[in-house]
Design a protein around this motif. Structure first.
Motif, short mmCIF file in Angstrom:
data_model
loop_
_atom_site.label_atom_id
_atom_site.label_comp_id
_atom_site.label_asym_id
_atom_site.label_seq_id
_atom_site.Cartn_x
_atom_site.Cartn_y
_atom_site.Cartn_z
N SER A 3 7.74 15.55 81.03
CA SER A 3 7.14 16.58 82.26
C SER A 3 7.78 17.82 81.64
O SER A 3 8.84 18.16 81.49
CB SER A 3 7.47 16.19 83.36
OG SER A 3 7.36 17.36 84.28
N PRO A 4 6.79 18.89 82.00
CA PRO A 4 7.49 20.38 81.88
C PRO A 4 8.48 20.53 82.99
O PRO A 4 9.45 21.65 82.60
CB PRO A 4 6.30 21.14 82.06
CG PRO A 4 5.31 20.41 82.59
CD PRO A 4 5.61 19.10 82.27
N SER A 5 8.75 20.08 83.95
CA SER A 5 9.73 20.04 85.14
C SER A 5 11.13 19.49 84.57
O SER A 5 12.05 20.01 84.99
CB SER A 5 9.28 19.71 86.27
OG SER A 5 9.16 18.30 86.29
N ARG A 6 11.00 18.53 83.42
CA ARG A 6 12.23 18.07 83.05
C ARG A 6 12.52 18.57 81.53
O ARG A 6 13.61 18.18 80.85
CB ARG A 6 11.77 16.55 82.79
CG ARG A 6 11.57 15.69 84.10
CD ARG A 6 11.13 14.56 83.76
NE ARG A 6 10.67 13.75 85.12
CZ ARG A 6 10.53 12.34 85.19
NH1 ARG A 6 10.22 11.73 84.11
NH2 ARG A 6 10.03 11.86 86.20
N SER A 7 11.62 19.55 81.04
CA SER A 7 12.04 20.02 79.56
C SER A 7 11.33 21.23 79.37
O SER A 7 10.17 21.29 79.71
CB SER A 7 11.42 18.89 78.73
OG SER A 7 11.18 19.55 77.18
N GLY A 8 12.21 22.20 78.88
CA GLY A 8 11.70 23.32 78.73
C GLY A 8 10.78 23.56 77.47
O GLY A 8 10.00 24.35 77.67
N THR A 9 11.02 22.47 76.48
CA THR A 9 10.31 22.81 75.58
C THR A 9 8.92 21.94 75.59
O THR A 9 7.88 22.28 75.12
CB THR A 9 10.92 21.87 74.16
OG1 THR A 9 11.22 20.41 74.55
CG2 THR A 9 12.28 22.31 73.71
N MET A 10 8.73 21.16 76.45
CA MET A 10 7.38 20.48 76.98
C MET A 10 6.77 21.52 77.67
O MET A 10 5.57 21.62 77.70
CB MET A 10 7.68 19.27 77.79
CG MET A 10 6.34 18.66 78.39
SD MET A 10 5.34 18.04 76.75
CE MET A 10 3.89 17.41 77.74
N HIS A 11 7.43 22.38 78.60
CA HIS A 11 6.60 23.57 79.01
C HIS A 11 6.07 24.45 78.15
O HIS A 11 5.04 25.10 78.47
CB HIS A 11 7.76 24.26 80.07
CG HIS A 11 6.93 25.12 80.96
ND1 HIS A 11 7.19 25.00 82.34
CD2 HIS A 11 6.43 26.36 80.84
CE1 HIS A 11 6.39 25.93 82.96
NE2 HIS A 11 6.16 26.80 81.94
N LEU A 12 6.81 24.78 77.11
CA LEU A 12 6.19 25.75 76.10
C LEU A 12 5.03 24.99 75.23
O LEU A 12 4.15 25.52 75.09
CB LEU A 12 7.30 26.10 75.00
CG LEU A 12 8.02 27.27 75.22
CD1 LEU A 12 7.21 28.41 74.88
CD2 LEU A 12 8.66 27.37 76.61
N THR A 13 5.03 23.65 75.24
CA THR A 13 3.89 23.09 74.44
C THR A 13 2.92 22.91 75.47
O THR A 13 1.64 22.97 75.08
CB THR A 13 4.39 21.46 74.40
OG1 THR A 13 5.62 21.40 73.50
CG2 THR A 13 3.14 20.75 73.57
N VAL A 14 2.89 22.65 76.68
CA VAL A 14 1.91 22.78 77.81
C VAL A 14 1.19 24.09 78.03
O VAL A 14 0.15 24.21 77.58
CB VAL A 14 2.62 22.30 79.11
CG1 VAL A 14 1.51 22.68 80.20
CG2 VAL A 14 2.70 20.79 79.26
N GLU A 15 2.37 25.10 77.67
CA GLU A 15 1.82 26.53 77.86
C GLU A 15 1.18 26.90 76.43
O GLU A 15 -0.05 27.64 76.64
CB GLU A 15 2.84 27.46 78.27
CG GLU A 15 3.16 27.95 79.56
CD GLU A 15 1.92 28.76 80.01
OE1 GLU A 15 1.06 29.11 79.35
OE2 GLU A 15 1.75 28.61 81.41
N THR A 16 1.33 26.40 75.52
CA THR A 16 0.63 26.62 74.16
C THR A 16 -0.78 26.21 74.13
O THR A 16 -1.78 26.78 73.68
CB THR A 16 1.58 26.05 72.88
OG1 THR A 16 2.79 26.53 72.99
CG2 THR A 16 0.83 26.24 71.75
N ILE A 17 -0.83 24.73 74.76
CA ILE A 17 -2.21 24.47 74.77
C ILE A 17 -3.02 25.24 76.03
O ILE A 17 -4.21 25.28 75.62
CB ILE A 17 -2.20 22.79 75.22
CG1 ILE A 17 -1.48 22.10 74.13
CG2 ILE A 17 -3.62 22.31 75.49
CD1 ILE A 17 -1.07 20.60 74.49
N LEU A 18 -2.36 25.44 77.06
CA LEU A 18 -3.24 26.44 77.90
C LEU A 18 -3.66 27.68 77.57
O LEU A 18 -4.74 27.97 77.74
CB LEU A 18 -2.54 26.44 79.22
CG LEU A 18 -1.96 25.26 80.15
CD1 LEU A 18 -1.02 25.42 81.22
CD2 LEU A 18 -3.35 24.56 80.41
N GLN A 19 -2.83 28.16 76.76
CA GLN A 19 -2.99 29.59 76.29
C GLN A 19 -3.92 29.46 75.00
O GLN A 19 -4.75 30.45 74.83
CB GLN A 19 -1.82 30.44 75.93
CG GLN A 19 -1.23 30.81 77.12
CD GLN A 19 0.17 31.60 76.80
OE1 GLN A 19 0.24 32.31 75.83
NE2 GLN A 19 1.18 31.66 77.55
#
Length: 445
Positions: A170-186
């Motif tokens: 989850s992006p709340s558990r991992s900064g790198t997952m947050h970046l992955t999520v944002e990369t897909i969203l952007q």
């Protein structure tokens, strides 16, 4: 008297010699980081050897917890260094005035940009220490055994063939997952990006507690594949696990950063460590097989040290479809985390059930799923299961974003957030259950 003078002179000379031979700096540098022990231990050993008298203390926390720790620690007692992969996390710390300038220890040989993205913060509040991309790690033996094609793009992980074979966090558990999520969203836009994220999550078998749970699971065959930051995939590959790592066309090459925390105890020692990580010796450590990170120093400065076939960040940045916007990511940082948790992390079982019901209906109906009442029911089921509860227009509303940017210690702010999260959680459960009913109705036709 002469003897006293001689003794005094000798004592002064001895004291002067002791001062001159003592380390220039001493004390403890506390580093708060999300990086794995293979990386942090290598830097601790090398730095302490190069700087006798300074002890490096590693405080390992995921990026979100690390931000909270810095916020909650009083000035004068904070760690010296924040070291993590997510540039938006540093933007959050900078916005909250929790960083101090460290641009005076920047390595002048580091280029200004990777692609169009600045490697160092233009205001000097944080520095790029390595480069990072986001992609897919997969287990070659696993996919061969399950007869699943090797993934190349994010869309490949959305196939029914991948149901139950993906590992995520989850992006709340991992900064790198947050970046992955944002990369897909952007890369895909808010609405289409969430469709990809929800479908990929629906195919997952588990949400891991930390980011390294995904590569560990792929390495040992628990998962077939999962989204990871590149150094997890590359370090597994170069450590001889049966895995491969690919950069999808929708990826981003951004700096993994290091920064001096404002209000720390040993600021000068903290700067010393930052300077070491950017030095030739510090950059070469990134190339060790168990670390396998992309240096910020150009490859021409590391001649003879780059392993054969090692990814070139300049080439990846040139091919990437995503020009990552850290400001955009920062403005919706907590919205993305909260929405993901309420619709995926805490509702994974229901999302999996909805995803499976849709796949089962599609498989049973065949061509009949493409027209008539069955197609109509399945379209409704897919929308309920895989469309975001917050649309792109709402996600860009400054008033909405301001709620999540507020101080959570404020009772009114906390109440607003809690109410929204409760609504999302309940709505996602109801949507997933309705999607299952509609998919079953379609299959019955």
């Amino acid at each position: 008297m002469y003897a006293m003078r001689t003794a005094l002179a000798g004592a002064l000379a001895g004291a002067l010699l002791a001062v001159c031979s003592a380390p220039a700096l001493s004390g403890t540098v506390t580093v708060i980081t999300s990086f794995p022990k293979d990386l942090t231990q290598a830097y601790k050993t090398a730095f302490e050897k190069a700087n006798p008298g300074i002890t490096l203390e590693i405080l390992n926390k995921n990026t979100v917890s690390g931000i909270a720790y810095v916020r909650e620690t009083p000035a004068g007692q904070r760690p010296e260094v924040f070291w993590a992969s997510a540039p938006d996390a540093f933007e959050v710390l900078g916005r909250d005035k929790l960083l101090a300038k460290s641009s005076d220890v920047a390595n002048k040989d580091v280029p200004d940009k990777v692609g169009n993205y600045p490697i160092n913060d233009p205001s000097g509040m944080y520095l790029g220490q390595a480069l990072a991309g986001y992609g897919i790690v997969y287990n070659t033996r696993y996919i061969a055994a399950h007869k699943i094609p090797a993934p190349v793009e994010w869309k490949d992980l959305l196939s029914p063939k991948w149901f139950g074979h993906v590992g995520i966090t989850s992006p709340s558990r991992s900064g790198t997952m947050h970046l992955t999520v944002e990369t897909i969203l952007q890369g895909e836009g808010w609405d289409d990006g969430w469709n990809t994220l929800l479908r990929m999550s629906g195919n997952s078998s588990a949400v891991t507690e930390r980011s390294f749970g995904v590569p560990d699971g792929v390495n040992n065959g628990q998962f077939g594949a999962g989204p990871v930051i590149d150094f997890f995939g590359l370090s597994s590959k170069y450590s001889k696990f049966p895995v491969e790592f690919v950069y999808p066309s929708e990826t981003a090459i951004v700096p993994a950063n290091i920064a001096l925390i404002d209000g720390a105890k040993n600021t000068e020692e903290g700067k010393k460590f930052i300077a070491f990580t950017l030095s030739q010796a510090g950059q070469e450590l990134l190339l060790e097989p168990k670390i396998s990170r992309l240096p910020v120093l150009p490859y021409s400065a590391l001649a003879g040290k780059i392993p054969p076939g090692y990814p070139d960040p300049a080439d990846i940045a040139k091919r990437s479809k995503v020009q990552f916007n850290a400001d955009l990511s920062q403005t919706r940082y907590y919205v993305v985390q909260s929405l993901y948790d309420q619709t995926v992390t805490f509702r994974l079982k229901e999302l999996q059930a909805a995803t499976k019901a849709i796949y089962d209906a599609e498989a049973k109906l065949g061509d009949k799923a493409k027209s008539g009442k069955a197609a109509e029911l399945l379209a409704q089921a897919r929308k309920l299961a895989w469309a975001p509860l917050v649309d792109g227009k709402k996600a860009a509303d400054p008033a909405f974003l301001a709620i999540f940017a507020g101080n959570k210690k404020d009772a009114a702010v906390n109440q607003q957030i809690t109410q929204l999260e409760g609504e999302w959680n309940g709505k996602s459960k109801a949507n997933y259950e309705e999607a299952v009913k509609l998919a079953k109705q379609a299959a019955a036709l």
